[in-house]
Design an enzyme around this catalytic site. Structure first.
Site, PDB file in Angstrom:
ATOM      1  N   GLU A  56      70.728  26.484  36.870  1.00 24.24           N
ATOM      2  CA  GLU A  56      70.398  25.712  35.672  1.00 24.24           C
ATOM      3  C   GLU A  56      69.886  26.681  34.622  1.00 24.24           C
ATOM      4  O   GLU A  56      68.885  27.363  34.844  1.00 24.24           O
ATOM      5  CB  GLU A  56      69.336  24.632  35.940  1.00 24.24           C
ATOM      6  CG  GLU A  56      69.831  23.438  36.721  1.00 24.24           C
ATOM      7  CD  GLU A  56      68.810  22.317  36.775  1.00 24.24           C
ATOM      8  OE1 GLU A  56      68.065  22.123  35.777  1.00 24.24           O
ATOM      9  OE2 GLU A  56      68.740  21.628  37.807  1.00 24.24           O
ATOM     10  N   GLU A  67      64.946  21.829  42.874  1.00 28.50           N
ATOM     11  CA  GLU A  67      63.605  22.014  42.277  1.00 28.50           C
ATOM     12  C   GLU A  67      62.486  21.429  43.148  1.00 28.50           C
ATOM     13  O   GLU A  67      61.598  20.735  42.653  1.00 28.50           O
ATOM     14  CB  GLU A  67      63.580  21.402  40.866  1.00 28.50           C
ATOM     15  CG  GLU A  67      64.445  22.160  39.883  1.00 28.50           C
ATOM     16  CD  GLU A  67      64.289  21.680  38.448  1.00 28.50           C
ATOM     17  OE1 GLU A  67      63.595  20.669  38.213  1.00 28.50           O
ATOM     18  OE2 GLU A  67      64.871  22.322  37.548  1.00 28.50           O
TER      19      GLU A  67
END
Length: 505
Positions: A292, A173
């Protein structure tokens, strides 16, 4: 009663089912590791401190890969802290989750756990506070044959043979301002490319995942992927996607249709990635690691970090999932399977305690959450090829997504065995829907019914505990009948359904 129709044809194939679609995620976060997979004081703990009851749940869940050790955690992680004698390992402040990491479990312990669980590791490297050198040091430690400092160090620590880890995430991320070491797309893209090139000098056959956007709502989504891949397209194999869904403002109808948003997110990412491919005139195609995804009540009390102290393994992100949450998870699995031509790897986040299908009491009981069951069934029964189905369904209006189908469905077919699996959710909160499954393309007599099951509850917000876990599970659905080669199945309101068939000769 309203009706829907699903037409199946074994010739209309999206892609083979990728077993890596059924991956999960273990992060050093809350009680996922400590008190989750690792609990030395538990009655079922083995010689390495791993809970036997959790290991059995993991095996039964049918997972393929496990992403480790983060997540936000990895962007501040020094992997060297988690090797060697446990009594010599330093404790560190984990800035991502405002916790203390004791480093009792590290690379070697995790790899022993993956062997016991029968899963493939998907390792992430820290590109937040660290870089190329630390990544290749870790790769040499895990995969080196010997004769170098780090591979010999692994041997000294008790593991003679290389682990042979093939899947690697290049950071986590990195588009997110919350991420330690957050970077611009250009900065990250160059670092990812440099890291990938160096890692491939050690092992050219790695599967490398570049960080894509942390969500469709990110203001840089699309631009981020383009700028990262302009730097790293030739060096990586996959680009990641992350997405979490939860019911907002009591809007259950929109929440049940979360798969509509996942479908759009995937389609938009594919367009962005393929734009770079076209401009580069590349023959290689970058596919997706949706590493995710889950239902996660981000604005709930369970998701608030400790504010002052730095506890070890605090109770954090321990959402308790309802039947509605399970139906949404089933719908998201349908979306992932439907996009199997481009989504070739996925990780349900996470595995134990932390927004997880498995819950434990530290030192005590364990149980399956409602979301365990759709994942376990999809992993078990999705075999062979994903079929491109033709679905006709009534629609309903949502505040967030407009008109959406009441029924969502996907099917798989295994040419070797003749097995067919139909996965379907009924998003209606009040109405049963009869789905007509047209099987005539499987031969003159169509297909035979093996079993139909349904997961539902009269209360869509019913959650289970250790005492009530057996009150929500797939049950046999006897509301089936045949009309020639068309199987009619009644899908109750707000339900996850699996229909298993076998093709006739």
């Amino acid at each position: 009663m309203t009706s829907a129709r699903l037409s199946l044809d074994p010739a209309f194939v999206v892609a083979p089912v990728s077993r890596k679609t059924f991956g999960t995620f273990v992060e050093h976060l809350g009680r996922c590791v400590y008190g989750g997979i690792h609990d030395p004081g538990h009655p079922t703990a083995d010689e390495d401190g791993f809970r036997g009851d959790v290991l059995q749940y993991v095996r039964d869940l049918g997972i393929s890969t496990v992403r480790y050790p983060g997540g936000n955690f990895v962007s501040g992680y020094r992997w060297e802290d988690g090797i060697g004698p446990v009594e010599d390992r330093p404790a560190r402040k984990d800035l991502a989750w405002h916790s203390t990491e004791p480093n009792t479990v590290g690379i070697d312990e995790f790899m022993r756990w993956t062997e016991k669980a029968g899963v493939e590791p998907m390792m992430a490297v820290n590109l937040g506070t660290r870089g190329v050198q630390e990544a290749i040091d870790l790769l040499d430690y895990t995969n080196g044959e010997g004769g170098s400092f780090h591979s010999d160090l692994r041997k000294k620590n008790g593991t003679e043979k290389p682990y042979g880890i093939k899947m690697w995430c290049l950071g986590n991320e990195m588009d997110g301002p919350w991420q330690i070491g957050h970077k611009t797309a250009k900065e990250y893209g160059r670092l990812a490319a440099e890291t990938a090139r160096a890692m491939r000098l050690i092992d050219p056959d790695l599967t490398l995942v570049a960080c894509g956007s942390s969500g469709a709502e990110m203001p840089t989504f699309g631009t981020w992927e383009r700028e990262v891949l302009e730097e790293a397209y030739d060096e990586v194999d996959l680009i990641s996607m992350h997405a979490y869904y939860w019911e907002k403002d009591g809007d259950l109808g929109s929440f049940l249709a979360s798969g509509v948003q996942m479908d759009a997110f995937i389609d938009d990412l594919v367009a962005s990635v393929d734009h770079v491919r076209a401009t580069k005139k590349a023959t290689k195609r970058i596919n997706i690691s949706f590493d995710e995804w889950n239902v996660w009540y981000l604005d709930g009390e369970a998701s608030k970090n400790p504010e002052t102290e730095w506890p070890v393994a605090p109770v954090l992100l321990e959402d308790h999932y309802s039947v509605a949450d399970a139906v949404v998870v089933g719908g998201l699995l349908i979306s992932l399977l439907r996009h199997s031509d481009r989504v070739v790897s996925a990780s349900l986040a996470q595995l134990v305690n932390v927004i997880a299908p498995i819950m434990t009491e530290t030192g005590g009981r364990s149980w399956k959450q409602t979301t365990y069951h759709p994942f376990a069934q999809a992993s078990r029964f999705a075999q062979g090829n994903v079929l491109r189905v033709e679905l006709q369904s009534p629609t309903y209006e949502t505040a967030k997504h407009g008109d959406v189908p009441v029924i969502d469905s996907v099917a798989t077919h295994d040419p070797a065995s003749g097995d067919v699996a139909v996965f379907a959710v009924n998003r209606s909160q009040t109405e049963s829907v009869t789905i007509d499954i047209d099987t005539r393309s499987f031969g003159p007599r169509g297909a035979e019914l093996v079993e139909a099951t349904t997961l539902r509850h009269d209360d869509p917000y019913f959650t289970v505990t250790a005492d009530t876990a057996d009150q929500v599970a797939p049950e046999v659905n006897d509301a089936t009948s045949w009309d020639d080669t068309v199987l009619k199945v009644v899908l109750p309101p707000l339900s996850w359904n699996v229909v298993r068939l076998t093709a006739t000769a």
